[in-house]
Design a protein around this motif. Structure first.
Motif, short mmCIF file in Angstrom:
data_model
loop_
_atom_site.label_atom_id
_atom_site.label_comp_id
_atom_site.label_asym_id
_atom_site.label_seq_id
_atom_site.Cartn_x
_atom_site.Cartn_y
_atom_site.Cartn_z
N PRO A 19 0.84 -1.19 0.00
CA PRO A 19 0.00 0.00 0.00
C PRO A 19 0.88 1.25 0.00
O PRO A 19 1.93 1.28 0.66
N HIS A 20 0.47 2.29 -0.72
CA HIS A 20 1.30 3.48 -0.84
C HIS A 20 1.46 4.21 0.48
O HIS A 20 2.38 5.03 0.66
N THR A 21 0.57 3.93 1.46
CA THR A 21 0.66 4.60 2.76
C THR A 21 1.61 3.89 3.73
O THR A 21 1.90 4.41 4.80
N ALA A 22 2.06 2.67 3.37
CA ALA A 22 2.88 1.87 4.28
C ALA A 22 4.20 2.57 4.59
O ALA A 22 4.91 3.01 3.69
N GLU A 23 4.50 2.67 5.88
CA GLU A 23 5.75 3.28 6.32
C GLU A 23 6.68 2.27 6.97
O GLU A 23 7.88 2.52 7.10
N LYS A 86 -2.15 -6.02 6.06
CA LYS A 86 -2.00 -4.63 6.51
C LYS A 86 -2.70 -4.50 7.86
O LYS A 86 -3.89 -4.72 7.97
N SER A 88 -2.40 -1.58 9.77
CA SER A 88 -2.88 -0.20 9.75
C SER A 88 -2.43 0.42 8.43
O SER A 88 -1.76 -0.24 7.62
N ASP A 89 -2.79 1.66 8.19
CA ASP A 89 -2.37 2.31 6.96
C ASP A 89 -0.85 2.41 6.87
O ASP A 89 -0.29 2.51 5.78
N GLN A 90 -0.19 2.38 8.03
CA GLN A 90 1.26 2.54 8.05
C GLN A 90 2.03 1.23 8.20
O GLN A 90 3.18 1.13 7.78
#
Length: 206
Positions: A19-23, A86, A88-90
């Motif tokens: 996901p592009h939001t993954a940190e 996933k 969370s978004d991160q």
């Protein structure tokens, strides 16, 4: 416990790209003896099509492999299972299921390398298998939680009795689960993440 009996995620699974939001990403290992449900757990919870390395069980394995449950189990993992979820978004978890047959345990050390934590799947009909599994994790310093997989017809015991039987310290989470159910498998992973967070907070205050 067969992956074919597990729940599937409604609709198409996500693409393999992160996901592009993954940190951040973390490696988690799903470990346990033969037939405890590792492949099923990875398959039920993964948001991408899981990678499996199952091979058909043959007569050549008689007398060599653990044949517990072989009347219904026709395949066994010979290298690893792999999935992704996933949280969370991160945060994304990479899931690695270990092979259960003892002759493939030499692969475990490589799978443990870089793991943030582990889920130990337990079958109440064969608790003795879990001691070697937990011992290997402790030797490598990999924190873990214990998930008691609910098999039809398997004996049920209070979790406090299982904790005593497994010689688990009070701080190690233990819970019941049904790895065929995505929500149940995800709850186990969330328990592991909360446990890892509490360990990290404790160390930061030390």
């Amino acid at each position: 416990m067969d992956f074919k009996g597990s729940e599937t995620i409604p609709g198409p699974r996500t693409e393999d790209q992160l996901p592009h939001t993954a940190e951040a990403a973390a490696k988690i290992v799903i470990v346990g003896g033969f037939g405890v449900g590792k492949t099923t757990m990875v398959g039920s919870v993964s948001e991408i099509k899981p990678l499996t390395t199952e091979e058909t069980m043959t007569q050549a394995g008689v007398g060599v492999d653990d044949n517990f449950g072989s009347a219904t189990k026709t395949a066994t993992t010979v290298a690893m299972d792999f999935g992704r979820i996933k949280i969370s978004d991160q945060l994304v978890l990479y899931l690695f299921g270990t092979p259960g047959q003892e002759r493939f345990w030499f692969l475990w050390n490589g799978l443990f390398e870089g793991a943030l934590g582990a889920v130990v799947l337990v079958d109440t009909r064969r608790l003795e298998v879990s001691f070697d599994v937990m011992g290997r994790l402790e030797e490598r310093g990999v924190p873990f939680v214990v998930a008691v997989n609910s098999f039809p017809g398997a004996p049920r015991y209070p979790l406090k009795d299982l904790r005593t039987a497994l010689d688990l310290s009070e701080d190690v989470p233990i819970m019941e689960c049904d790895v065929r159910r995505r929500a149940s498998s995800r709850d186990v992973l969330m328990t592991l993440m909360r446990f890892l967070h509490s360990l990290a907070m404790t160390r930061s205050l030390a």
